[in-house]
Design a protein around this motif. Structure first.
Motif, mmCIF file in Angstrom:
data_model
loop_
_atom_site.group_PDB
_atom_site.id
_atom_site.type_symbol
_atom_site.label_atom_id
_atom_site.label_comp_id
_atom_site.label_asym_id
_atom_site.label_seq_id
_atom_site.Cartn_x
_atom_site.Cartn_y
_atom_site.Cartn_z
ATOM 1 N N ILE A 191 -125.814 5.127 32.187
ATOM 2 C CA ILE A 191 -124.534 4.417 32.323
ATOM 3 C C ILE A 191 -123.513 5.313 33.020
ATOM 4 O O ILE A 191 -122.790 4.870 33.920
ATOM 5 C CB ILE A 191 -124.020 3.933 30.941
ATOM 6 C CG1 ILE A 191 -124.896 2.777 30.437
ATOM 7 C CG2 ILE A 191 -122.559 3.517 31.012
ATOM 8 C CD1 ILE A 191 -124.654 2.389 28.997
ATOM 9 N N GLU A 192 -123.465 6.583 32.608
ATOM 10 C CA GLU A 192 -122.527 7.523 33.239
ATOM 11 C C GLU A 192 -122.827 7.689 34.730
ATOM 12 O O GLU A 192 -121.916 7.739 35.558
ATOM 13 C CB GLU A 192 -122.572 8.871 32.533
ATOM 14 C CG GLU A 192 -121.903 8.872 31.167
ATOM 15 C CD GLU A 192 -122.065 10.199 30.417
ATOM 16 O OE1 GLU A 192 -122.603 11.169 31.000
ATOM 17 O OE2 GLU A 192 -121.656 10.250 29.241
ATOM 18 N N ILE A 229 -127.595 10.681 43.019
ATOM 19 C CA ILE A 229 -127.345 9.881 41.814
ATOM 20 C C ILE A 229 -128.485 8.887 41.610
ATOM 21 O O ILE A 229 -129.006 8.745 40.494
ATOM 22 C CB ILE A 229 -125.977 9.159 41.905
ATOM 23 C CG1 ILE A 229 -124.838 10.185 41.848
ATOM 24 C CG2 ILE A 229 -125.832 8.133 40.776
ATOM 25 C CD1 ILE A 229 -123.460 9.606 42.142
ATOM 26 N N ASP A 230 -128.889 8.202 42.699
ATOM 27 C CA ASP A 230 -129.996 7.235 42.595
ATOM 28 C C ASP A 230 -131.296 7.908 42.154
ATOM 29 O O ASP A 230 -132.059 7.343 41.367
ATOM 30 C CB ASP A 230 -130.201 6.516 43.934
ATOM 31 C CG ASP A 230 -129.152 5.446 44.200
ATOM 32 O OD1 ASP A 230 -128.482 5.015 43.223
ATOM 33 O OD2 ASP A 230 -128.989 5.042 45.370
ATOM 34 N N THR A 231 -131.531 9.118 42.635
ATOM 35 C CA THR A 231 -132.733 9.864 42.248
ATOM 36 C C THR A 231 -132.701 10.180 40.752
ATOM 37 O O THR A 231 -133.692 9.986 40.051
ATOM 38 C CB THR A 231 -132.851 11.171 43.063
ATOM 39 O OG1 THR A 231 -132.899 10.841 44.456
ATOM 40 C CG2 THR A 231 -134.093 11.949 42.696
ATOM 41 N N LYS A 286 -121.638 6.576 40.349
ATOM 42 C CA LYS A 286 -122.012 5.985 41.642
ATOM 43 C C LYS A 286 -120.992 4.920 42.045
ATOM 44 O O LYS A 286 -120.522 4.894 43.198
ATOM 45 C CB LYS A 286 -123.413 5.378 41.542
ATOM 46 C CG LYS A 286 -123.906 4.734 42.813
ATOM 47 C CD LYS A 286 -125.292 4.136 42.601
ATOM 48 C CE LYS A 286 -125.725 3.296 43.771
ATOM 49 N NZ LYS A 286 -127.027 2.683 43.562
ATOM 50 N N ASP A 287 -120.639 4.048 41.098
ATOM 51 C CA ASP A 287 -119.638 3.011 41.384
ATOM 52 C C ASP A 287 -118.304 3.636 41.793
ATOM 53 O O ASP A 287 -117.620 3.140 42.698
ATOM 54 C CB ASP A 287 -119.433 2.108 40.155
ATOM 55 C CG ASP A 287 -120.618 1.186 39.895
ATOM 56 O OD1 ASP A 287 -121.483 1.056 40.789
ATOM 57 O OD2 ASP A 287 -120.689 0.608 38.788
ATOM 58 N N GLY A 288 -117.941 4.736 41.132
ATOM 59 C CA GLY A 288 -116.702 5.433 41.474
ATOM 60 C C GLY A 288 -116.752 5.992 42.892
ATOM 61 O O GLY A 288 -115.776 5.880 43.652
ATOM 62 N N GLU A 289 -117.878 6.577 43.249
ATOM 63 C CA GLU A 289 -118.048 7.116 44.607
ATOM 64 C C GLU A 289 -117.938 5.997 45.645
ATOM 65 O O GLU A 289 -117.278 6.147 46.666
ATOM 66 C CB GLU A 289 -119.405 7.825 44.747
ATOM 67 C CG GLU A 289 -119.540 9.121 43.959
ATOM 68 C CD GLU A 289 -118.693 10.243 44.509
ATOM 69 O OE1 GLU A 289 -118.382 10.255 45.716
ATOM 70 O OE2 GLU A 289 -118.325 11.135 43.713
#
Length: 181
Positions: free
Chosen positions: A148-149, A9-11, A154-157
């Protein structure tokens, strides 16, 4: 597995952020180029004045062609062309040379032609730039939405992992409490 998901996700976020920077830089460049539109507007305004001057000089040439006949006009005697007995322009153009006026007229027409070439060339360029800018702005909006998605994902994970860790921690505390009793 959790760290791999976060890293992926960060990538993706980093890739999208880099593309976003590229787009913003290009939009800024296009905006700078579009400021040149004022030059086209100035040329269009100049053309209006040139066209007026051209009409004036063309009329002046017509008048100068009748210089000999104008010299023969006498007050209170009818003009053979229009019948007027008043001749206010009899001496107005007396000292002007027809060739000089034609040269000035040709110079004005050249400037008008140059301006029109400039306007035609750059108007097309500006249309392309504005079209490119619109496409980039649309892409930028989609990128921001995607970023944003991804952040929400990421926040959900992270949230899910924290919940899982809290539950495991609570379970261990209960086990330890039961063992201690």
């Amino acid at each position: 597995e959790f760290f791999n998901k976060i890293e992926k996700i960060d990538t993706k976020i980093a890739i999208f952020e880099n593309r976003k920077k590229e787009i913003l830089k290009r939009i800024q460049s296009i905006d700078s180029e579009l400021k040149q539109k004022n030059i086209v507007k100035e040329k269009e305004g100049e053309n209006i004045e040139l066209e007026k001057e051209i009409q004036y000089f063309e009329a002046k040439i017509v008048v100068l062609k009748f210089e000999k006949e104008r010299g023969e006009l006498k007050e209170n005697t009818p003009c053979p062309l229009c019948g007027s007995t008043i001749h206010p322009y009899k001496d107005k153009f007396k000292n002007e040379k027809l060739e000089k006026i034609k040269l000035e007229l040709n110079n004005l027409k050249k400037r008008l032609k140059q301006n029109n070439s400039f306007i035609d060339k750059y108007s097309g360029i500006f249309e392309k730039l504005e079209s490119e800018k619109n496409g980039l702005q649309k892409e930028l909006g989609e990128l921001e939405k995607d970023i944003i998605e991804l952040i929400q994902q990421k926040d959900g994970e992270i949230f899910d992992k924290n919940k899982k860790l809290e539950l495991e921690n609570d379970k261990k505390k209960k086990e330890n409490f039961i063992k201690a009793q």
